[in-house]
Design a protein around this motif. Structure first.
Motif, PDB file in Angstrom:
ATOM      1  N   LEU A  62      62.003  53.491  71.238  1.00 49.37           N
ATOM      2  CA  LEU A  62      61.565  53.542  69.848  1.00 49.37           C
ATOM      3  C   LEU A  62      62.738  53.951  68.973  1.00 49.37           C
ATOM      4  CD1 LEU A  62      59.175  53.316  67.881  1.00 49.37           C
ATOM      5  CD2 LEU A  62      58.774  55.763  68.245  1.00 49.37           C
ATOM      6  N   CYS A  63      63.205  53.020  68.166  1.00 47.15           N
ATOM      7  CA  CYS A  63      64.291  53.314  67.232  1.00 47.15           C
ATOM      8  C   CYS A  63      63.756  53.930  65.949  1.00 47.15           C
ATOM      9  CB  CYS A  63      65.061  52.040  66.895  1.00 47.15           C
ATOM     10  SG  CYS A  63      65.793  51.197  68.306  1.00 47.15           S
ATOM     11  N   PHE A  64      62.543  53.569  65.610  1.00 46.19           N
ATOM     12  CA  PHE A  64      61.998  54.041  64.346  1.00 46.19           C
ATOM     13  C   PHE A  64      60.494  53.788  64.266  1.00 46.19           C
ATOM     14  CE2 PHE A  64      60.487  51.619  60.677  1.00 46.19           C
ATOM     15  CZ  PHE A  64      60.131  52.665  59.866  1.00 46.19           C
ATOM     16  N   GLU A  65      59.791  54.720  63.636  1.00 42.88           N
ATOM     17  CA  GLU A  65      58.385  54.541  63.300  1.00 42.88           C
ATOM     18  C   GLU A  65      58.101  55.321  62.036  1.00 42.88           C
ATOM     19  OE1 GLU A  65      54.167  54.497  65.662  1.00 42.88           O
ATOM     20  OE2 GLU A  65      55.503  56.201  66.002  1.00 42.88           O
ATOM     21  N   LYS A  66      57.575  54.639  61.028  1.00 45.81           N
ATOM     22  CA  LYS A  66      57.346  55.291  59.741  1.00 45.81           C
ATOM     23  C   LYS A  66      56.108  54.712  59.076  1.00 45.81           C
ATOM     24  CE  LYS A  66      59.642  56.410  55.346  1.00 45.81           C
ATOM     25  NZ  LYS A  66      58.577  55.939  54.447  1.00 45.81           N
ATOM     26  N   ASN A  67      55.197  55.586  58.703  1.00 42.78           N
ATOM     27  CA  ASN A  67      54.008  55.161  57.975  1.00 42.78           C
ATOM     28  C   ASN A  67      54.347  54.907  56.514  1.00 42.78           C
ATOM     29  OD1 ASN A  67      52.310  55.421  60.236  1.00 42.78           O
ATOM     30  ND2 ASN A  67      52.060  57.607  59.848  1.00 42.78           N
ATOM     31  N   GLU A  68      53.704  53.909  55.922  1.00 44.27           N
ATOM     32  CA  GLU A  68      53.932  53.560  54.521  1.00 44.27           C
ATOM     33  C   GLU A  68      52.676  53.841  53.704  1.00 44.27           C
ATOM     34  OE1 GLU A  68      56.705  52.794  53.202  1.00 44.27           O
ATOM     35  OE2 GLU A  68      57.822  52.614  55.075  1.00 44.27           O
ATOM     36  N   SER A  69      52.876  54.170  52.447  1.00 40.75           N
ATOM     37  CA  SER A  69      51.766  54.457  51.546  1.00 40.75           C
ATOM     38  C   SER A  69      51.747  53.415  50.432  1.00 40.75           C
ATOM     39  CB  SER A  69      51.905  55.865  50.964  1.00 40.75           C
ATOM     40  OG  SER A  69      50.816  56.169  50.120  1.00 40.75           O
ATOM     41  N   TYR A  70      51.076  52.308  50.697  1.00 36.73           N
ATOM     42  CA  TYR A  70      50.955  51.214  49.731  1.00 36.73           C
ATOM     43  C   TYR A  70      49.489  50.932  49.448  1.00 36.73           C
ATOM     44  CZ  TYR A  70      55.783  49.672  49.262  1.00 36.73           C
ATOM     45  OH  TYR A  70      57.112  49.602  48.921  1.00 36.73           O
ATOM     46  N   LYS A  71      49.231  50.415  48.264  1.00 37.19           N
ATOM     47  CA  LYS A  71      47.888  50.004  47.875  1.00 37.19           C
ATOM     48  C   LYS A  71      47.966  48.630  47.224  1.00 37.19           C
ATOM     49  CE  LYS A  71      48.184  52.249  43.348  1.00 37.19           C
ATOM     50  NZ  LYS A  71      47.580  53.239  42.414  1.00 37.19           N
ATOM     51  N   ASP A  72      46.839  47.926  47.221  1.00 37.33           N
ATOM     52  CA  ASP A  72      46.798  46.632  46.551  1.00 37.33           C
ATOM     53  C   ASP A  72      47.179  46.803  45.080  1.00 37.33           C
ATOM     54  OD1 ASP A  72      45.894  45.764  48.956  1.00 37.33           O
ATOM     55  OD2 ASP A  72      43.870  45.251  48.291  1.00 37.33           O
ATOM     56  N   ASN A  73      47.929  45.837  44.558  1.00 34.67           N
ATOM     57  CA  ASN A  73      48.322  45.966  43.158  1.00 34.67           C
ATOM     58  C   ASN A  73      47.951  44.709  42.383  1.00 34.67           C
ATOM     59  OD1 ASN A  73      50.644  44.178  43.857  1.00 34.67           O
ATOM     60  ND2 ASN A  73      51.391  44.856  41.860  1.00 34.67           N
ATOM     61  N   ASP A  74      47.935  44.839  41.061  1.00 29.41           N
ATOM     62  CA  ASP A  74      47.562  43.757  40.162  1.00 29.41           C
ATOM     63  C   ASP A  74      48.673  43.493  39.160  1.00 29.41           C
ATOM     64  OD1 ASP A  74      44.906  43.556  41.262  1.00 29.41           O
ATOM     65  OD2 ASP A  74      44.402  45.365  40.127  1.00 29.41           O
ATOM     66  N   ARG A  75      48.746  42.248  38.720  1.00 30.78           N
ATOM     67  CA  ARG A  75      49.682  41.854  37.667  1.00 30.78           C
ATOM     68  C   ARG A  75      48.919  41.021  36.642  1.00 30.78           C
ATOM     69  NH1 ARG A  75      53.403  37.921  35.833  1.00 30.78           N
ATOM     70  NH2 ARG A  75      55.478  38.785  35.365  1.00 30.78           N
ATOM     71  N   TRP A  76      48.995  41.427  35.367  1.00 33.17           N
ATOM     72  CA  TRP A  76      48.366  40.700  34.278  1.00 33.17           C
ATOM     73  C   TRP A  76      49.445  40.119  33.378  1.00 33.17           C
ATOM     74  CZ3 TRP A  76      46.743  45.435  36.014  1.00 33.17           C
ATOM     75  CH2 TRP A  76      45.412  45.558  36.437  1.00 33.17           C
ATOM     76  N   SER A  77      49.256  38.907  32.918  1.00 37.14           N
ATOM     77  CA  SER A  77      50.239  38.300  32.008  1.00 37.14           C
ATOM     78  C   SER A  77      49.525  37.402  31.003  1.00 37.14           C
ATOM     79  CB  SER A  77      51.282  37.488  32.786  1.00 37.14           C
ATOM     80  OG  SER A  77      50.678  36.487  33.579  1.00 37.14           O
ATOM     81  N   ILE A  78      50.105  37.310  29.822  1.00 39.20           N
ATOM     82  CA  ILE A  78      49.580  36.452  28.764  1.00 39.20           C
ATOM     83  C   ILE A  78      50.764  35.863  28.008  1.00 39.20           C
ATOM     84  CG2 ILE A  78      49.369  38.348  27.088  1.00 39.20           C
ATOM     85  CD1 ILE A  78      46.831  36.863  26.046  1.00 39.20           C
TER      86      ILE A  78
END
Length: 418
Positions: free
Chosen positions: A307-323
């Motif tokens: 095991l060279c590396f193990e790291k948990n990530e903290s991401y959530k679904d994101n949104d993009r609005w444009s007009i």
């Protein structure tokens, strides 16, 4: 100690800070789209670059078209290490991003096309001698996506499209010892105290495969809606070279390592409305499934415990609005304006100083004749100031960082119909 360092390889390679999308997405595939902050991109279909967003919209073409774009991305990203009172200025160098597309309508209800464009790209260049050198350094990622696609008109109102994606990615990275220099030993067994000495390096290349779908519903010639979906992309750096220099995480200074990573899927809904002969409005909503990005894990038979590396990530679904809006001044000139809000996807780190982003865009098209047109777009992308903590492998106290960023994006595009 390499365990933490290898995690930063993965983070830095895919953190497209100069792409200026949340997380590490790249949107810059056309100059016309840039001029409206990519609002309505799955429905407008003003040139062949629509293939990248919604292959079904290729049915809008009655003649073959070739489009080529060059985009200049000039980020101004500064990071302050508040713990050590150090500054890293302009850490993301200028880059040129090319793109090319061809769409060919066929007899009957079919159209095919092919696109060659960048899906992920990054170059970061932190000073070699900063105290946080183990958390940031030099990174360069080149990626190219080949996307053949077809479209079929199911009814006069509804068209469907599909494509496959072949992505080639090549990465090169270097990290430095920084404040951890006293914990390293050189070949003579004497402690090396130079923060600018290299601590690790990585170089590798891989291919990934995915697919995309689209639908276009035309109420009439002036009003239409488009939907586009792009699948997750699995990247497997299974034959990369991991350089650990004078650390002892691996059995030798240079070993083979493997990193598997799935980049998230996303979908987009767009609308286009020609309100008068000269004026149109368009808009988009995009949702990216970042919550599926949960960990980074690197392995090698030559790393301790494999095991060279193990790291948990903290991401959530994101949104993009444009007009955005488009105005036809006369038979030769068309103008565009656009605004977009791009939501932060993950907790900020030094390698990925993610933040909410605001796009302010404008653009022009010059119609030279019935066959040739030229697009130009410009956008200023401002990031909300970020403040975050990050801890080095051998530090019990976390560093505190402050980041600011603005990107200036310029693009030109040539479109020719046959």
């Amino acid at each position: 100690m390499n365990k933490k360092q290898y995690s930063l390889i993965a983070l830095s390679v895919f953190a497209a800070t100069q792409a200026y999308g949340a997380g590490f997405q790249v949107s810059e595939q056309s100059a016309s789209g840039l001029g409206r902050a990519f609002a309505g991109d799955a429905a407008v279909a003003d040139n062949a670059a629509v293939l990248a967003r919604n292959p079904a919209a290729m049915m809008r073409f009655d003649r073959a078209q070739l489009s080529g774009a060059l985009t200049l991305i000039d980020p101004d990203v500064d990071v302050k290490d508040r713990t050590n009172n150090e500054y890293a200025k302009d850490v993301a160098p200028m880059k040129v991003v090319p793109a090319g597309f061809y769409v060919s309508p066929q007899e009957g209800k079919w159209t095919w096309g092919i696109g060659l464009f960048t899906t992920y790209g990054i170059a970061t260049d932190y000073p070699d001698d900063i105290q946080a050198g183990d958390l940031a350094g030099d990174t360069d990622l080149l990626s190219t996506n080949l996307n053949p696609a077809i479209a079929y008109q199911v009814t006069p109102e509804l068209s469907l499209g599909a494509g496959v994606n072949l992505t080639y990615a090549k990465a090169k990275l270097t990290r430095h010892k920084g404040a951890l220099a006293p914990f390293f030993n050189d070949k003579t067994g004497v402690s090396s105290n130079n923060p600018s000495d290299k601590s690790i390096g990585l170089e590798g290349e891989t291919f990934g495969y995915g697919w995309n779908l689209g639908a276009l519903y035309e109420i009439n010639e002036n009003h239409r809606f488009g939907v586009g979906y792009r699948s997750k992309l699995d990247l497997d750096f299974d034959d990369g070279t991991f350089d650990s220099y004078d650390s002892d995480r691996a059995t030798s200074a240079s070993v083979k390592g493997r990193l598997e990573l799935s980049l998230p899927s996303y979908w987009e809904v767009s609308g286009f409305h020609q309100l008068t002969d000269a004026f149109a409005v368009h808009y988009s909503y995009q949702h990216t499934n970042w919550s599926s990005f949960t960990e980074l894990r690197a392995t090698s038979d030559q790393c301790k415990d494999k095991l060279c590396f193990e790291k948990n990530e903290s991401y959530k679904d994101n949104d993009r609005w444009s007009i955005g809006s488009t105005y036809q001044f006369n038979q030769h000139w068309m103008g565009r304006l656009g605004f977009a809000y791009d939501e932060q996807a993950g907790e900020a780190t030094l390698s990925i100083p993610d933040a909410d982003r605001y796009w302010y865009a404008t653009g022009l098209t010059y119609q030279y004749d019935n066959d040739l047109s030229i697009d130009a777009g410009f956008a200023i992308v401002r990031s909300r100031k970020g403040n975050f903590n990050e801890k080095s492998e051998w530090k019990t106290k976390a560093y505190n960082f402050e980041s600011t960023g603005t990107a200036y994006i310029s693009s030109v595009q040539l479109n020719y119909q046959f």
